[in-house]
Write a protein that holds these residues in place. Structure first.
Motif, mmCIF file in Angstrom:
data_model
loop_
_atom_site.group_PDB
_atom_site.id
_atom_site.type_symbol
_atom_site.label_atom_id
_atom_site.label_comp_id
_atom_site.label_asym_id
_atom_site.label_seq_id
_atom_site.Cartn_x
_atom_site.Cartn_y
_atom_site.Cartn_z
ATOM 1 N N PHE A 22 44.008 48.059 -34.573
ATOM 2 C CA PHE A 22 43.867 46.304 -34.750
ATOM 3 C C PHE A 22 42.592 46.563 -35.778
ATOM 4 C CE2 PHE A 22 43.969 47.973 -30.067
ATOM 5 C CZ PHE A 22 45.256 46.494 -29.493
ATOM 6 N N LYS A 23 42.251 47.267 -36.788
ATOM 7 C CA LYS A 23 41.470 46.978 -37.963
ATOM 8 C C LYS A 23 41.751 46.015 -38.702
ATOM 9 C CE LYS A 23 43.752 50.281 -40.887
ATOM 10 N NZ LYS A 23 43.509 51.497 -41.131
ATOM 11 N N LYS A 24 43.029 45.278 -38.896
ATOM 12 C CA LYS A 24 43.034 43.969 -39.663
ATOM 13 C C LYS A 24 42.344 42.923 -39.024
ATOM 14 C CE LYS A 24 47.029 45.391 -42.248
ATOM 15 N NZ LYS A 24 47.801 45.495 -42.635
ATOM 16 N N ASN A 25 42.623 42.377 -37.301
ATOM 17 C CA ASN A 25 42.055 41.998 -36.604
ATOM 18 C C ASN A 25 40.383 41.959 -36.138
ATOM 19 O OD1 ASN A 25 44.876 41.778 -36.803
ATOM 20 N ND2 ASN A 25 44.817 42.375 -34.823
ATOM 21 N N ILE A 26 39.371 42.999 -37.158
ATOM 22 C CA ILE A 26 38.391 43.111 -36.168
ATOM 23 C C ILE A 26 37.366 42.095 -37.223
ATOM 24 C CG2 ILE A 26 36.496 44.368 -35.802
ATOM 25 C CD1 ILE A 26 38.320 46.293 -34.836
ATOM 26 N N VAL A 27 36.545 41.699 -36.729
ATOM 27 C CA VAL A 27 35.165 40.974 -37.300
ATOM 28 C C VAL A 27 33.868 41.332 -36.957
ATOM 29 C CG1 VAL A 27 34.255 39.026 -38.315
ATOM 30 C CG2 VAL A 27 36.653 39.106 -38.442
ATOM 31 N N ILE A 28 33.409 42.494 -38.015
ATOM 32 C CA ILE A 28 32.034 42.749 -37.185
ATOM 33 C C ILE A 28 31.022 42.167 -37.671
ATOM 34 C CG2 ILE A 28 30.360 44.674 -37.860
ATOM 35 C CD1 ILE A 28 32.738 46.427 -38.466
ATOM 36 N N TYR A 29 30.246 41.650 -36.812
ATOM 37 C CA TYR A 29 28.963 41.028 -37.199
ATOM 38 C C TYR A 29 27.325 41.563 -36.918
ATOM 39 C CZ TYR A 29 32.095 36.887 -35.806
ATOM 40 O OH TYR A 29 33.055 35.852 -36.628
ATOM 41 N N GLY A 30 27.179 41.511 -38.286
ATOM 42 C CA GLY A 30 25.619 41.447 -38.330
ATOM 43 C C GLY A 30 24.068 41.108 -39.192
ATOM 44 N N SER A 31 23.355 41.259 -39.214
ATOM 45 C CA SER A 31 21.818 41.092 -40.280
ATOM 46 C C SER A 31 21.643 42.166 -41.170
ATOM 47 C CB SER A 31 20.829 40.436 -39.100
ATOM 48 O OG SER A 31 20.431 39.713 -40.404
ATOM 49 N N THR A 32 22.276 42.619 -42.715
ATOM 50 C CA THR A 32 21.077 42.998 -42.992
ATOM 51 C C THR A 32 20.979 41.852 -44.284
ATOM 52 O OG1 THR A 32 22.341 45.269 -44.299
ATOM 53 C CG2 THR A 32 23.389 43.373 -43.760
ATOM 54 N N ASN A 33 19.786 42.378 -45.035
ATOM 55 C CA ASN A 33 19.037 42.320 -46.910
ATOM 56 C C ASN A 33 19.967 42.856 -47.283
ATOM 57 O OD1 ASN A 33 17.524 40.018 -45.373
ATOM 58 N ND2 ASN A 33 16.070 42.053 -44.529
ATOM 59 N N TYR A 34 20.852 44.251 -46.809
ATOM 60 C CA TYR A 34 21.415 45.266 -47.950
ATOM 61 C C TYR A 34 22.835 44.248 -49.246
ATOM 62 C CZ TYR A 34 17.560 48.652 -47.344
ATOM 63 O OH TYR A 34 16.712 49.121 -46.837
ATOM 64 N N LYS A 35 22.569 44.017 -49.947
ATOM 65 C CA LYS A 35 23.789 43.775 -50.803
ATOM 66 C C LYS A 35 25.536 44.498 -50.487
ATOM 67 C CE LYS A 35 22.425 40.875 -54.465
ATOM 68 N NZ LYS A 35 22.367 40.560 -55.735
ATOM 69 N N ASN A 36 24.874 45.348 -50.454
ATOM 70 C CA ASN A 36 26.484 46.569 -49.757
ATOM 71 C C ASN A 36 26.515 46.720 -48.640
ATOM 72 O OD1 ASN A 36 26.263 46.709 -52.360
ATOM 73 N ND2 ASN A 36 25.420 48.851 -52.810
#
Length: 149
Positions: free
Chosen positions: A37-51
């Motif tokens: 299902f990798k094309k249908n997955i969105v990961i949400y988070g909070s990071t200050n890093y650009k990469n």
């Protein structure tokens, strides 16, 4: 046939970046990379890093506010995104305290992943809290036998 839309919510202190990634981020990145299902997955988070570890990541705007719960602000920011995307399934990683908030604002099925000892985490310490999680989630998954015991 409709595609299953999956949202994954990381703990707000989790760094989803190749620069100092957290253990949960590494686990989520590895499992989503191998998922059918990798094309249908969105990961949400909070990071200050650009990469970021993957392209299917959305950085949630997050600013601490005096006298407000950081977790509640973070989850509300996620729910604001979720209103637009409307996932079929939401994975919550290592934050049982997020379940009640998300459950009351969505019709998505919830899956809770434990990466640490549930008896030491807010939202799953007592028997009543664990029964609440059991009743509000579709599945509870332990990423190790140690955390399951």
């Amino acid at each position: 046939m409709n595609k299953l839309k999956i949202s994954i919510l990381l703990p707000y202190k989790e760094n989803f970046s190749p620069d100092y990634p957290g253990a949960v981020s590494i686990y989520v990145n590895d499992t989503t990379r191998n998922s059918k299902f990798k094309k249908n997955i969105v990961i949400y988070g909070s990071t200050n890093y650009k990469n970021k570890l993957s392209k299917n990541y959305i950085n949630l705007p997050f600013k601490k506010e005096f006298f407000k719960s950081s977790s509640k602000i973070y989850v509300q920011n996620f729910l604001n995104q979720e209103k637009k995307k409307k996932s079929d399934l939401i994975e919550i990683h290592n934050r049982p305290s997020y379940v009640d908030i998300i459950y009351s604002h969505t019709n998505s099925k919830l899956v809770l992943y434990f990466h640490n000892d549930p008896l030491e985490m807010n939202g799953s310490k007592s028997k009543d809290e664990r029964m609440n999680l059991f009743n509000k989630t579709k599945k509870i998954i332990f990423n190790s036998q140690w955390s399951k015991k």
